[in-house]
Write an enzyme that holds these catalytic residues in place. Sequence first.
Site, PDB file in Angstrom:
ATOM      1  N   THR A  15       4.007   0.243  -2.465  1.00 51.57           N
ATOM      2  CA  THR A  15       3.337  -0.394  -3.584  1.00 51.57           C
ATOM      3  C   THR A  15       2.232   0.512  -4.145  1.00 51.57           C
ATOM      4  O   THR A  15       1.692   1.332  -3.423  1.00 51.57           O
ATOM      5  CB  THR A  15       2.728  -1.682  -2.988  1.00 51.57           C
ATOM      6  OG1 THR A  15       3.798  -2.459  -2.478  1.00 51.57           O
ATOM      7  CG2 THR A  15       1.916  -2.460  -3.964  1.00 51.57           C
TER       8      THR A  15
ATOM      9  N   GLY B 105       6.699 -10.718  -2.756  1.00 55.66           N
ATOM     10  CA  GLY B 105       5.689 -10.375  -1.755  1.00 55.66           C
ATOM     11  C   GLY B 105       4.289 -10.713  -2.202  1.00 55.66           C
ATOM     12  O   GLY B 105       4.065 -11.584  -3.054  1.00 55.66           O
TER      13      GLY B 105
ATOM     14  N   GLY C 144       4.257  -7.592   2.898  1.00 53.97           N
ATOM     15  CA  GLY C 144       3.811  -8.663   2.020  1.00 53.97           C
ATOM     16  C   GLY C 144       3.729 -10.024   2.681  1.00 53.97           C
ATOM     17  O   GLY C 144       2.783 -10.785   2.447  1.00 53.97           O
TER      18      GLY C 144
HETATM   19  N1  GLY Z   1       3.378  -5.249  -0.312  1.00 57.83           N
HETATM   20  C1  GLY Z   1       4.477  -5.294  -1.166  1.00 57.83           C
HETATM   21  C2  GLY Z   1       5.455  -6.323  -0.842  1.00 57.83           C
HETATM   22  O1  GLY Z   1       5.493  -6.791   0.283  1.00 57.83           O
HETATM   23  O2  GLY Z   1       6.225  -6.700  -1.705  1.00 57.83           O
END
Ligand code: GLY
Length: 299
Positions: free
Chosen positions: A169, A199, A222
């Site tokens: 991300t 997420g 997430g």
């Molecule tokens: N941290 C990004 C996700 O889990 O979608």
Amino acid sequence: MVIVVHGGLAEEEFLASDALLRACEVATEAMKGKEAIEGVESAVKVLEDDPRLNAGTGSFPNLLGEIEMSAGVMKDDYSCGGVAAIKNIKNPISVARAVMEQTRHILLVGEGANLFAHLLGFEPYDPRAELTIKTWKESLHKAEEEKRPIYRYYLEKAQEKLQETHWGTVGAVTKDEKGGLAAGTSTGGVKVQLPGRVGDSPIVGCGTFACPWGAVSMTGEGEEIMRWGMARRIGEWMEEVSAQEAVNRGMEIALEKKILCGVIAISKRGEIGWGANGGMLPLAYWKKGMEKPLFTLVD
Ligand code: GLY
């Protein structure tokens, strides 16, 4: 003025430091005489446009080989907006900002998010990049290892049509010349992802949060970040303690609960905080008085 950007929790050596440094520079220019949110949007757009990063162009495909992206933004007056599972858009962060500024809602998902973007004139765009096939194949192997019957349907349907990226991300936190704060996060999701999965990134208080005391952007697992409401905790702690101390408290929880995550934060006082648990966090930052932005890999 203060800017911090991250390129997601990384498992390997990070190769896109140039993109993070450029994002800082672009945000610095964008924020001159303007609000912190301008810096967040312009920085995240640079990172979304880089095919090496898992957001916008170069996002991870889900198990059906489709790209579903999510992004969220928030300002220190608690205004916020996000999109989830949006497809065929170049810059989800800009659509998230439009949700914040042009609707009464906080989060639009799927077809509704796409229709909203279309009505606002965002052009259809194919976010696939050349790089993702290898990592996507690896994600399919991992899905096989799950040995859950429901995965078989997705695996049978999966087609090898998309790209490779190694990174996570992306996100930015900024403080403008008047002291205003903003945060933004954008993602293609995680490697083994069912269609429709969302997420932490677009969810207020989970992957993205801003309040009068600080701004926070998270990366990592997430589901766990959402379960423990990580960004809100860290953001609110900045009322009492420095940005780094608030992040340290968050990382104590991450260690205890075994949450793989990374975080960047800016407090209302202009302090910067960062931390990572279970991986390396590539980031770049710039503060008034620094000659140029600096890159660092936090582990
Ligand atoms: N941290 C990004 C996700 O889990 O979608």
